[in-house]
Design a protein around this motif. Structure first.
Motif, short mmCIF file in Angstrom:
data_model
loop_
_atom_site.label_atom_id
_atom_site.label_comp_id
_atom_site.label_asym_id
_atom_site.label_seq_id
_atom_site.Cartn_x
_atom_site.Cartn_y
_atom_site.Cartn_z
N GLU A 91 0.83 -1.21 0.00
CA GLU A 91 0.00 0.00 0.00
C GLU A 91 0.86 1.26 0.00
O GLU A 91 0.55 2.23 -0.70
N ALA A 94 2.42 1.73 -3.50
CA ALA A 94 1.41 2.20 -4.46
C ALA A 94 1.10 3.68 -4.22
O ALA A 94 0.99 4.46 -5.17
N ALA A 95 0.99 4.07 -2.96
CA ALA A 95 0.73 5.48 -2.63
C ALA A 95 1.90 6.36 -3.08
O ALA A 95 1.70 7.48 -3.55
N VAL A 98 1.51 6.92 -6.84
CA VAL A 98 0.41 7.85 -7.11
C VAL A 98 0.81 9.28 -6.75
O VAL A 98 0.55 10.22 -7.51
N GLU A 102 1.15 12.42 -9.33
CA GLU A 102 0.36 13.64 -9.16
C GLU A 102 1.24 14.89 -9.20
O GLU A 102 0.81 15.93 -9.66
N CYS A 108 -3.65 8.81 -11.56
CA CYS A 108 -3.64 7.36 -11.75
C CYS A 108 -3.88 6.64 -10.43
O CYS A 108 -3.87 7.24 -9.37
N GLN A 109 -4.07 5.35 -10.57
CA GLN A 109 -4.13 4.42 -9.44
C GLN A 109 -3.02 3.42 -9.66
O GLN A 109 -2.66 3.13 -10.81
N GLU A 111 -1.06 -0.39 -8.20
CA GLU A 111 -1.04 -1.57 -7.33
C GLU A 111 0.36 -2.18 -7.44
O GLU A 111 0.87 -2.38 -8.54
N ALA A 129 -0.59 -0.05 -13.13
CA ALA A 129 -1.11 1.31 -12.94
C ALA A 129 -2.23 1.56 -13.96
O ALA A 129 -2.18 1.07 -15.09
N TRP A 130 -3.24 2.32 -13.52
CA TRP A 130 -4.37 2.71 -14.36
C TRP A 130 -4.47 4.22 -14.32
O TRP A 130 -4.37 4.80 -13.24
N GLY A 131 -4.66 4.83 -15.45
CA GLY A 131 -4.80 6.28 -15.42
C GLY A 131 -4.88 6.88 -16.81
O GLY A 131 -4.98 6.19 -17.81
#
Length: 163
Positions: A91, A94-95, A98, A102, A108-109, A111, A129-131
């Motif tokens: 976690e 992943a943060a 992100v 930003e 994006c998100q 994992e 990653a998704w974005g």
């Protein structure tokens, strides 16, 4: 083993209650002293009796079973601790991705999945990653993941989400 301890504790408690009642009913003087002496001996027998009745092999077997049970609990706790540690690191990683994205305007998100090495220490294995990003942003993100987390490009997966 717990059943044995429960029975022992119940025996000692019942003996103590009976002795308290007898002590309260005994007449003052030498009769009360004799009752207390006999009661003390009865309490001693109740407390030590089960241990004396055990054969040496039974006691050794009980101690060994107890040690095995404790070891099983320790192993289970250690496994759960590693999984919890790994999920916290996943976690946080992943943060991190992100947040860094930003900073340059990428929404994006992410994992991150970890794998454990032979030493039992988890390390980043794969990133998804998704974005919404341009090819330039995606390349920057890929370099960031490889440089900062050590995940090579072949284990990085990017899915573009249409705005």
């Amino acid at each position: 083993m717990i059943e044995l301890v429960r029975q022992w504790l119940l025996g000692v408690t019942c003996t103590a209650l009976v002795l308290a009642a007898v002590d309260g009913l005994a007449p003052e003087g030498s009769a009360k002293k004799v009752c207390r002496l006999a009661g003390g001996l009865a309490l001693l027998v109740a407390a030590v009796g089960p241990v004396l009745q055990m054969k040496g092999g039974n006691l050794s077997k009980m101690v060994l079973e107890y040690q095995v049970t404790v070891q099983d609990y320790e192993n289970e706790l250690e496994e759960k601790n590693v999984l919890l540690y790994q999920s916290i690191i996943e976690e946080a990683a992943a943060a991190y991705i992100v947040d860094k994205a930003e900073e340059v305007g990428i929404l994006c998100q992410a994992e991150v999945t970890f794998s454990c090495g032979e030493d039992g220490i988890p390390y980043p294995w794969e990133v998804t990653a998704w974005g919404v990003w341009t090819e330039e942003h995606r390349g920057w993100l890929s370099r960031l993941v490889e440089d900062d987390l050590g995940v090579p490009e072949q284990r990085q997966h990017y899915e573009e989400i249409q705005p």
